[in-house]
Structures are given as C-alpha cells and as structure tokens.
Design an enzyme around this catalytic site. Sequence first.
Site, mmCIF file in Angstrom:
data_model
loop_
_atom_site.group_PDB
_atom_site.id
_atom_site.type_symbol
_atom_site.label_atom_id
_atom_site.label_comp_id
_atom_site.label_asym_id
_atom_site.label_seq_id
_atom_site.Cartn_x
_atom_site.Cartn_y
_atom_site.Cartn_z
ATOM 1 N N HIS A 40 0.839 -1.208 0.000
ATOM 2 C CA HIS A 40 0.000 0.000 0.000
ATOM 3 C C HIS A 40 0.874 1.259 0.000
ATOM 4 C CE1 HIS A 40 -2.768 -2.903 2.149
ATOM 5 N NE2 HIS A 40 -3.546 -2.483 1.170
ATOM 6 N N GLN A 156 -8.632 -7.686 -10.321
ATOM 7 C CA GLN A 156 -9.354 -6.510 -9.815
ATOM 8 C C GLN A 156 -8.995 -5.278 -10.644
ATOM 9 O OE1 GLN A 156 -9.823 -5.358 -5.544
ATOM 10 N NE2 GLN A 156 -8.061 -4.071 -5.916
ATOM 11 N N SER A 188 0.664 -8.979 1.462
ATOM 12 C CA SER A 188 -0.797 -9.030 1.514
ATOM 13 C C SER A 188 -1.224 -8.850 2.966
ATOM 14 C CB SER A 188 -1.286 -10.398 1.014
ATOM 15 O OG SER A 188 -2.621 -10.622 1.420
HETATM 16 O O1 PAF Z 1 -7.826 -3.974 -3.092
HETATM 17 C C1 PAF Z 1 -8.508 -3.641 -2.097
HETATM 18 O O2 PAF Z 1 -8.010 -3.394 -1.006
HETATM 19 C C2 PAF Z 1 -10.006 -3.549 -2.240
HETATM 20 O O3 PAF Z 1 -10.501 -4.536 -3.086
HETATM 21 C C3 PAF Z 1 -10.499 -2.156 -2.680
HETATM 22 C C4 PAF Z 1 -9.980 -1.802 -4.065
HETATM 23 C C5 PAF Z 1 -10.021 -1.117 -1.674
HETATM 24 C C6 PAF Z 1 -12.020 -2.134 -2.720
HETATM 25 O O4 PAF Z 1 -12.564 -2.420 -1.486
#
Ligand code: PAF
Length: 287
Positions: A40, A156, A188
């Site tokens: 992140h 995603q 993760s």
């Molecule tokens: O990747 C994530 O953490 C989630 O799927 C997201 C994109 C924040 C949507 O809840």
Amino acid sequence: MVTPLLTTTLDATRSAVAAARARGQRVGFVPTMGALHAGHLSLIRRARAECGFVVVSIFVNPTQFGPHEDLARYPRPFEKDLAACTAEAVDLIFNPTAEVVYPPFFKTFVEVTGLQNVLCGATRPGHFRGVATVVLKLFNIVQPDVAYFGQKDAQQARILIQMVRDLHLSVEMVLCPIVREADGLALSSRNVYLSTEQRQQAPVLFQCLRMIQERIAAGDRLTEPLVQLARARIWETPGARLDYAAIVDFERLEPIDVLSGKVLIALAVFFGATRLIDNILVDVSPA
Ligand code: PAF
C-alpha cells in the site's frame, strides 16, 4: 509531521477535495481496506510523488466478502494505519462506516460481465461485483484525477480499468508493481494469518511464477505444460492446496493455448483457510 485530515462523511470528503482542486492541486486516490503494508505504501508514495493532494480510503467493504469469508476477522489496525498515512504525508483519510457507504435500502450494484466470474471470481462469487460497486462509489465521493492500484490484484485492476472505460469515468488508472518480501512472497494483509510453517512454504507461489517466466524466456510458448509445472509444484508443497493456476490473455482474461501479447500468469493457493494470490504480467513476442 502533520496528521491527515480524517473524514467519515460524503460532504466533508467532497468539500476537502473540492478545496484542493480549487487550489489547483491534482487529486490522487489510493483505495484500501486498511491493514496497510509496504505494498500500500508504494501506491501512496507514487500518488504523493505525482499529485498535490493525496487521499487514502480505509474501508473494509462488506459486499466483496462471501458469507464464509473473513469479513469479521479482517485486520483493522486503524491507529497503525493512521501513523503510516501520517508518515507518508497523506492529506486526507476517508474512513466511512458501512452505513455511510451502503445506506438503508441500497439497491444498485455494478457488474463487469465476462471478466468477473473467472480466475478468483470463479471461487468467490459476487466478490468483483462488490469491488466494482464500492470503487465506483468511492470514485464518485472522492472524485480523483488519478487512482492507484496494485498489480497484486491483477484481475481486480483489469476489471476496474474496464469499468472506467465502459462507464466513461474520467479517472486515470495507474497500475503499480507488486511489492515482495525478500523470499518472494507478495505482500498481503492476509499474510498475518499464516502459521510459521505456512509462511515458510508460501514463497512457492512466486517460485512457480519464476519457473514459468524462465521457461518463457527459454522459448516455451505452449501454455498447458507451463500450467502443469505450477500444478505439480504446488501439489508437492506441504500444506498447500491449489485453487487455480492459469495463463490468460490480460485483455479478456481468457485462457490461451499459445503465449502471445500481454499475458497474465496467475495463481491462487490455500494454506489452511488462508488464500494467497500472486501473478506476473509478461509481454510475449512470438518464439
Ligand atoms: O484492493 C482492495 O483493497 C479492495 O478490493 C479495494 C480496491 C479497496 C475495494 O474495497
């Protein structure tokens, strides 16, 4: 260090973003479910480097969890996340409740048909419907110029890029590289669930991907033997149970027989109840 502005409502979020835009700042957005790790932080740093105003959302989205998944036990270390965002000079954290995002009598969902029921979607029905729905909502609330997603969740990202394209959203989508531990395990938020033994075995996902990448570099172009290699390697790994190993065209997420163009090589493996995913994207020229 300045603590980021913390908002929980649509109005407060929108007016803070509008003020930033009025100051001429480009608005960068990193949607998260919290439990922030170095993966992140790499997205946040990229946003910080490219945008005048950086928004991070922290929202554990209930609609993307199946009935038997880990919604209740999903880690929520808010104070630690706040400290991480402060250290990264995030401007605004949007941290709504589920009632703010999904008010009573909520009825509308977004589905990216064709891409949502394969790979991870095959064993997680409704997951990508929940993801697409919440990300569209977050985009409508935050109204970013640019949004940052990790390649770790490649399906995603592919689905969200399609949603942006299909719904004519004016958000620039940036896909950022996977961040790994020294032994190759992709970072993760779910890695914390692994026991010591499972953690030792978990780098097998990346080892499979590297093995396939080396075979491609050596000239292999047929996908089935490569998929079989990964299956066999997972099969012989103590405590590992394969969910899927797949080689697909990244545009359509459909299996291919012969490698060519932009290809996603993806794995999902269970260690006990913990499901880990990993992937590589390769641009394959004809052999
Ligand atoms: O990747 C994530 O953490 C989630 O799927 C997201 C994109 C924040 C949507 O809840």
